[in-house]
Structures are given as structure tokens and as C-alpha cells.
Design a protein around this motif. Structure first.
Motif, PDB file in Angstrom:
ATOM      1  N   GLU A  26     -60.809 -28.383  -6.704  1.00  0.00           N
ATOM      2  CA  GLU A  26     -61.443 -29.080  -5.575  1.00  0.00           C
ATOM      3  C   GLU A  26     -61.250 -28.339  -4.255  1.00  0.00           C
ATOM      4  N   GLY A  27     -60.694 -27.127  -4.308  1.00  0.00           N
ATOM      5  CA  GLY A  27     -60.526 -26.338  -3.097  1.00  0.00           C
ATOM      6  C   GLY A  27     -59.425 -26.831  -2.187  1.00  0.00           C
ATOM      7  N   VAL A  28     -58.416 -27.496  -2.766  1.00  0.00           N
ATOM      8  CA  VAL A  28     -57.326 -28.080  -1.989  1.00  0.00           C
ATOM      9  C   VAL A  28     -56.075 -27.215  -2.136  1.00  0.00           C
ATOM     10  N   PRO A  29     -55.531 -26.642  -1.053  1.00  0.00           N
ATOM     11  CA  PRO A  29     -54.281 -25.870  -1.148  1.00  0.00           C
ATOM     12  C   PRO A  29     -53.181 -26.707  -1.783  1.00  0.00           C
ATOM     13  N   TYR A  30     -52.353 -26.060  -2.618  1.00  0.00           N
ATOM     14  CA  TYR A  30     -51.358 -26.777  -3.413  1.00  0.00           C
ATOM     15  C   TYR A  30     -49.979 -26.179  -3.182  1.00  0.00           C
ATOM     16  N   CYS A  31     -49.027 -27.022  -2.783  1.00  0.00           N
ATOM     17  CA  CYS A  31     -47.643 -26.613  -2.526  1.00  0.00           C
ATOM     18  C   CYS A  31     -46.740 -27.330  -3.531  1.00  0.00           C
ATOM     19  N   ASN A  32     -45.943 -26.574  -4.261  1.00  0.00           N
ATOM     20  CA  ASN A  32     -45.130 -27.142  -5.330  1.00  0.00           C
ATOM     21  C   ASN A  32     -43.691 -27.339  -4.872  1.00  0.00           C
ATOM     22  N   GLY A  33     -43.333 -28.587  -4.536  1.00  0.00           N
ATOM     23  CA  GLY A  33     -42.008 -28.883  -4.013  1.00  0.00           C
ATOM     24  C   GLY A  33     -40.934 -29.107  -5.046  1.00  0.00           C
ATOM     25  N   ALA A  34     -41.233 -28.956  -6.331  1.00  0.00           N
ATOM     26  CA  ALA A  34     -40.245 -29.109  -7.408  1.00  0.00           C
ATOM     27  C   ALA A  34     -40.167 -27.793  -8.183  1.00  0.00           C
ATOM     28  N   PRO A  35     -39.132 -27.618  -9.015  1.00  0.00           N
ATOM     29  CA  PRO A  35     -39.014 -26.372  -9.776  1.00  0.00           C
ATOM     30  C   PRO A  35     -39.928 -26.304 -11.004  1.00  0.00           C
ATOM     31  N   ASN A  36     -40.789 -27.313 -11.184  1.00  0.00           N
ATOM     32  CA  ASN A  36     -41.719 -27.303 -12.309  1.00  0.00           C
ATOM     33  C   ASN A  36     -42.553 -26.023 -12.315  1.00  0.00           C
ATOM     34  N   VAL A  58     -42.198 -30.578   4.104  1.00  0.00           N
ATOM     35  CA  VAL A  58     -43.507 -31.064   3.644  1.00  0.00           C
ATOM     36  C   VAL A  58     -44.538 -30.915   4.758  1.00  0.00           C
ATOM     37  N   LEU A  59     -44.160 -31.298   5.972  1.00  0.00           N
ATOM     38  CA  LEU A  59     -45.078 -31.189   7.105  1.00  0.00           C
ATOM     39  C   LEU A  59     -45.484 -29.737   7.353  1.00  0.00           C
ATOM     40  N   ASP A  60     -44.502 -28.857   7.418  1.00  0.00           N
ATOM     41  CA  ASP A  60     -44.808 -27.455   7.702  1.00  0.00           C
ATOM     42  C   ASP A  60     -45.676 -26.834   6.615  1.00  0.00           C
ATOM     43  N   LEU A  61     -45.365 -27.109   5.362  1.00  0.00           N
ATOM     44  CA  LEU A  61     -46.156 -26.549   4.270  1.00  0.00           C
ATOM     45  C   LEU A  61     -47.593 -27.050   4.317  1.00  0.00           C
ATOM     46  N   ALA A  62     -47.779 -28.326   4.631  1.00  0.00           N
ATOM     47  CA  ALA A  62     -49.132 -28.882   4.732  1.00  0.00           C
ATOM     48  C   ALA A  62     -49.915 -28.188   5.845  1.00  0.00           C
ATOM     49  N   LEU A  63     -49.305 -28.064   7.016  1.00  0.00           N
ATOM     50  CA  LEU A  63     -50.015 -27.484   8.158  1.00  0.00           C
ATOM     51  C   LEU A  63     -50.248 -25.984   7.985  1.00  0.00           C
ATOM     52  N   PHE A  64     -49.233 -25.265   7.498  1.00  0.00           N
ATOM     53  CA  PHE A  64     -49.390 -23.824   7.312  1.00  0.00           C
ATOM     54  C   PHE A  64     -50.371 -23.501   6.180  1.00  0.00           C
ATOM     55  N   SER A  65     -50.373 -24.297   5.118  1.00  0.00           N
ATOM     56  CA  SER A  65     -51.299 -24.044   4.005  1.00  0.00           C
ATOM     57  C   SER A  65     -52.741 -24.304   4.420  1.00  0.00           C
ATOM     58  N   ASP A  66     -52.944 -25.339   5.212  1.00  0.00           N
ATOM     59  CA  ASP A  66     -54.278 -25.594   5.749  1.00  0.00           C
ATOM     60  C   ASP A  66     -54.708 -24.449   6.660  1.00  0.00           C
ATOM     61  N   PHE A  67     -53.788 -23.969   7.498  1.00  0.00           N
ATOM     62  CA  PHE A  67     -54.077 -22.828   8.366  1.00  0.00           C
ATOM     63  C   PHE A  67     -54.436 -21.589   7.534  1.00  0.00           C
ATOM     64  N   ALA A  68     -53.667 -21.351   6.457  1.00  0.00           N
ATOM     65  CA  ALA A  68     -53.914 -20.188   5.610  1.00  0.00           C
ATOM     66  C   ALA A  68     -55.328 -20.228   5.030  1.00  0.00           C
ATOM     67  N   GLN A  69     -55.745 -21.399   4.599  1.00  0.00           N
ATOM     68  CA  GLN A  69     -57.094 -21.503   4.029  1.00  0.00           C
ATOM     69  C   GLN A  69     -58.158 -21.242   5.088  1.00  0.00           C
ATOM     70  N   ARG A  70     -57.949 -21.759   6.285  1.00  0.00           N
ATOM     71  CA  ARG A  70     -58.921 -21.522   7.360  1.00  0.00           C
ATOM     72  C   ARG A  70     -58.929 -20.067   7.795  1.00  0.00           C
ATOM     73  N   ALA A  71     -57.818 -19.351   7.536  1.00  0.00           N
ATOM     74  CA  ALA A  71     -57.738 -17.927   7.861  1.00  0.00           C
ATOM     75  C   ALA A  71     -58.263 -17.043   6.730  1.00  0.00           C
ATOM     76  N   GLY A  72     -58.761 -17.663   5.653  1.00  0.00           N
ATOM     77  CA  GLY A  72     -59.327 -16.904   4.545  1.00  0.00           C
ATOM     78  C   GLY A  72     -58.318 -16.355   3.566  1.00  0.00           C
ATOM     79  N   MET A  73     -57.092 -16.874   3.613  1.00  0.00           N
ATOM     80  CA  MET A  73     -56.069 -16.423   2.673  1.00  0.00           C
ATOM     81  C   MET A  73     -56.183 -17.210   1.367  1.00  0.00           C
ATOM     82  N   LYS A  74     -55.790 -16.583   0.262  1.00  0.00           N
ATOM     83  CA  LYS A  74     -55.931 -17.241  -1.036  1.00  0.00           C
ATOM     84  C   LYS A  74     -54.815 -16.794  -1.966  1.00  0.00           C
ATOM     85  N   GLY A  75     -54.621 -17.565  -3.039  1.00  0.00           N
ATOM     86  CA  GLY A  75     -53.595 -17.223  -4.012  1.00  0.00           C
ATOM     87  C   GLY A  75     -52.200 -17.463  -3.454  1.00  0.00           C
TER      88      GLY A  75
END
Length: 448
Positions: A221-231, A377-394
Motif C-alpha cells: 500500500e506504499g506505507v513506510p514500515y518500521c519494525n520495533g520488535a526483533p521479529n 516511535v514518533l521520530d521513526l514515523a516522522l523520519f520515515s515519512d520524510f524519507a519517502q517524500r525525499a524519494g528514498m526507498k528500501g
């Protein structure tokens, strides 16, 4: 918000960064102690009841240019991040409690902090979760999706994402895993390619855990994903490939909060001074849902792997065998209900110095797990959204600062040294905003 202009022209930037206009949805698989502490904290900050202590995006500055230029704006004034007022929260959880009920049960925040935002929290109700007791044996819940195959369940998650976006008139979304640690899974052929992964979902393969379904659904769905557990979750060849193909930032694994955070502070200090390490014994007691889950040996194995990797990577015993070869590293976690979310970690560190003489360091860290995790959690959400808007991936390796077991490109050792991670994070921001990266060399001040 007025942003500080970079020194270089926009044309010199590596990419065109889209503005953070509109509303940003923050979805958390899991609505337990960490998620409710994060959500309640943001709402309290929005109303002026609290300060965003612990958050780099809200409180940290970033030096630009030479020291003599005296340019050190706040990161949030330098980088076009989403505003806190534009965040909209949603969650999945196998337990149907709303955010207020879940927060009270978690016992992290006091009534005086919850009461002013009670209605806001009460209105956040978790969507039915993809949950399988075989992967988290100590938890049970009835707010659970049903489907014939794991592919069916993942498609239901995709529909949830689309529905949540439409219902809340969102422009963008990001997901941060705040749920439990699953049983240990090693990467196998099911995780090697997108095609094999999707076939494994369709045949209900045991190697496909619920966290992987969330990761797949978000990436699709094009949603940046941050994994906060060791899974294992998004840290597989298949989902890394999918994230790159779809232009989606991903990061993980396992929020770096208490004891491991201290290791990434102390171990670089030992190595910097070339002091030897004979052994490092770590034990923890905690009584929250995380402690209950980790009381299961299979889930603890996943956490143990994450915690044990830190010291070896920082100290590099293969390069410094006289100092670090064969050091003993033991990690224990004990479930102790009276302690709740207030975790206590003890570290006994046996070191040696000049002429081999032994010394010891003792650390007793009485921390609050969710209080340390919420700003992450806050920083990862904001930075990941920024990364996507900056064209970063993976893989977003520059976000390693926030993780116990950071993801890195195939063939690369992840960086665990907290201070190198911090430099990498800030230099990435400088680079994306068209500023010179900072080397801290300083020789230019002494040249005639």
C-alpha cells in the motif's frame, strides 16, 4: 512552520523533497503500553500539557557548516517534517480495548496525565488484528481476523489501510510495529523472493509470521514500515526487494531503549580507549505484557539474538583479539509482575587494562520501557515519512540510531556504535537538504 534554508540551492540537492502538506496517518500494529504511551504523549504535547523529551525530531538541533558560522537550528526547523497537529492515529490489536482502557491497564501513565485527554484516547479503537497464538504463546485475544489463508489475512490488512486513509482524509501514512516479540524464525527459501513469499502466504506456511503479513500489506500500500520488535518481519530478501520495487522506506529491528542502549554507549567507550573486555553479564526484570511474552523461551530466543549481536559488532574481536576474543556475554530477562513497565536492568562488566589488571563496571538502570520507546516511535514515523517524500526507498540504514539490531544492505555489517549512528543520521539530513556533511576534521581552522 518556517524552515531554515540550506546553504546550497535546491538544484544541488540529491532529490526533490515533497512538502509535508496534509494529514499523516500513523498506524501501529499493537495498542499496548508503547503505542498508548506514544499516542497519549503526542496528544498531551499538542495541548501544551507535556514536552517531547527524548525526541530528536522535536528537541534536537543540527549543526550546519563550520563551527564559526554558528548555525544550529532545530532539526524540525531545518527539515520539512510533518507537524504533530497533522498526525492521526490508528492501530490493530488482538485485545479490543480502546486506547484509554489499554493505557490504564498498561499502567505506564498516571491518571493525572490520562484524564485531560481521556475522550481522545477513548475514541481510538483497535482494528481486528492478524494474530496467531503459535507465534506469541502467552497472549490471547478475541479481536482477531479470520481468513482461509495468510494471503487472505494480508489482503484484509491492505483494505484496513485503504479504509483508514479514506475515512480520515489522509495524504500519507506510516506504520510502526509496537506489538509483541514473536517466536524465533530463521530466514528460509520462503523469504528469498517476493514470488516465494506470496506462495508461502497462500499455502499458510508456518515460516510466514503475522508481523510479515503487516509488513507485506504496508509495502503493497506504499506505507513506510518500521519494525520495533526483533521479529524477522521486513528483514528478509523478499520484502526488501518488494520495498525497493515499490519505492517504500523500511527500517528495523527492535527499539533500542534500555539495557542495549546503555551497551551502545559504554562499549564504544571501552573500544575507544583500547580497554579489554572479559565478560558482560546482563539481567532484567520487568512485568509488562512484553515481559509476559518474553517469559516464553521461543520468544526470548528472538529477543536474545537481537541483544547479543550488539557487543560483538561494536568491539570487533576479529580485529582486536587480544582485547575482545572470547569475551563472555550473557543476557537474561525475567518476568516479574509487580514491576510492571518499570524495568530494572543490572549489568556486571568485567574489563581489564594496563598490564592486564582487572576492573569492573556496575550499572543498575531503573528505566521505564515505554517512556523511552514512545519518542522513538514518533521520530521513526516522522523520519520515515520524510524519507519517502525525499524519494528514498528500501532499507533506511541512517535510522539505525533507533534500533537494537539495525538492518543493513546485504554483505554489510550493521553499525551499532550509538555515536557513529548519530553522525550517520545527521549527515543524511544534511545531505538530503543540500548542506555539506560534517567530518569534524577541523584542520581548515589552522591553515594559513
Amino acid at each position: 512552520m518556517k524552515h531554515v534554508q540550506g546553504k546550497k540551492s535546491a538544484a544541488s540537492r540529491p532529490s526533490t523533497i515533497k512538502p509535508a502538506t496534509g494529514r499523516l496517518g500513523v498506524l501501529t500494529p499493537g495498542l499496548g503500553a508503547v503505542a498508548t504511551t506514544f499516542i497519549a504523549g503526542v496528544e498531551a504535547i499538542r495541548h501544551g500539557h507535556a514536552k517531547p523529551i527524548g525526541s530528536l525530531t522535536q528537541m534536537a538541533t543540527i549543526r550546519l557548516g563550520k563551527r564559526t558560522e554558528n548555525r544550529s537550528p532545530l532539526i524540525k526547523e531545518f527539515v520539512p517534517l510533518a507537524e504533530l497537529d497533522d498526525l492521526v492515529f490508528g492501530a490493530w490489536d488482538p485485545i479490543p480495548d480502546d486506547a484509554l482502557t489499554a493505557a490504564k491497564k498498561a499502567g505506564v501513565l498516571e491518571e493525572k496525565d490520562l484524564e485531560p485527554i481521556a475522550k481522545f484516547l477513548r475514541d481510538i479503537k483497535p482494528m481486528p488484528a492478524v494474530f496467531d497464538n503459535r507465534y506469541v504463546t502467552r497472549l490471547h485475544g478475541e479481536n482477531v481476523k479470520k481468513g482461509k489463508t495468510k494471503r487472505d489475512l494480508a489482503e484484509q490488512l491492505r483494505q484496513d489501510i485503504r479504509d483508514f486513509k479514506k475515512k480520515n482524509s489522509l495524504d500519507r501514512m506510516v506504520a510502526v510495529w509496537c506489538a509483541s516479540t514473536e517466536t524465533f524464525i530463521k530466514p528460509g527459501p520462503q523469504h528469498a523472493t517476493v514470488e516465494q513469499f506470496e506462495k508461502a502466504m497462500e499455502r499458510n506456511d508456518d515460516a510466514i509470521a503475522p508481523s510479515m503479513l503487516y509488513a507485506w500489506a504496508c509495502i503493497m500500500e506504499g506505507v513506510p514500515y518500521c519494525n520495533g520488535a526483533p521479529n524477522l518481519a521486513v528483514d528478509t530478501a523478499a520484502l526488501i526487494q518488494l520495498a525497493n520495487e515499490r519505492g517504500v522506506p523500511i527500517s528495523g529491528k527492535d527499539f533500542k531503549t534500555g539495557q542495549t542502549w546503555m551497551k551502545t554507549v559504554i562499549a564504544p567507550g571501552l573500544k575507544a580507549r583500547m580497554l579489554g573486555l572479559a565478560g558482560w553479564y546482563s539481567t532484567n526484570i520487568l512485568g509488562n505484557r512484553d515481559g509476559e511474552v518474553l517469559d516464553d523461551p521461543a520468544s526470548f530466543k528472538t529477543k536474545e539474538e537481537s541483544k547479543l549481536s550488539v557487543l560483538h559488532t561494536i568491539l570487533q574481536p576479529e580485529i582486536y583479539p587480544e582485547l575482545y576474543k572470547g569475551f563472555s556475554h550473557v543476557v537474561r530477562i525475567n518476568y516479574y509482575p509487580p514491576r510492571g513497565d518499570n524495568k530494572e536492568g543490572w549489568d556486571n562488566i568485567d574489563i581489564f587494562g594496563w598490564m592486564g589488571y582487572p576492573m569492573q563496571i556496575k550499572v543498575n538502570f531503573l528505566c521505564r520501557d515505554s517512556i523511552l520507546a514512545a519518542p522513538i516511535v514518533l521520530d521513526l514515523a516522522l523520519f520515515s515519512d520524510f524519507a519517502q517524500r525525499a524519494g528514498m526507498k528500501g532499507i533506511q540504514e541512517w535510522l539505525s540510531f533507533y534500533y537494537k539490531s539495525p538492518m543493513a544492505a546485504p554483505g554489510l555489517q550493521p553499525e551499532h556504535d550509538l555515536f557513529i549512528q548519530q553522525t550517520k543520521l545527521k549527515n543524511t539530513l544534511r545531505h538530503l537538504m543540500g548542506e555539506d556533511v560534517i567530518t569534524h576534521l577541523g584542520l581548515e581552522y589552522y591553515q594559513s
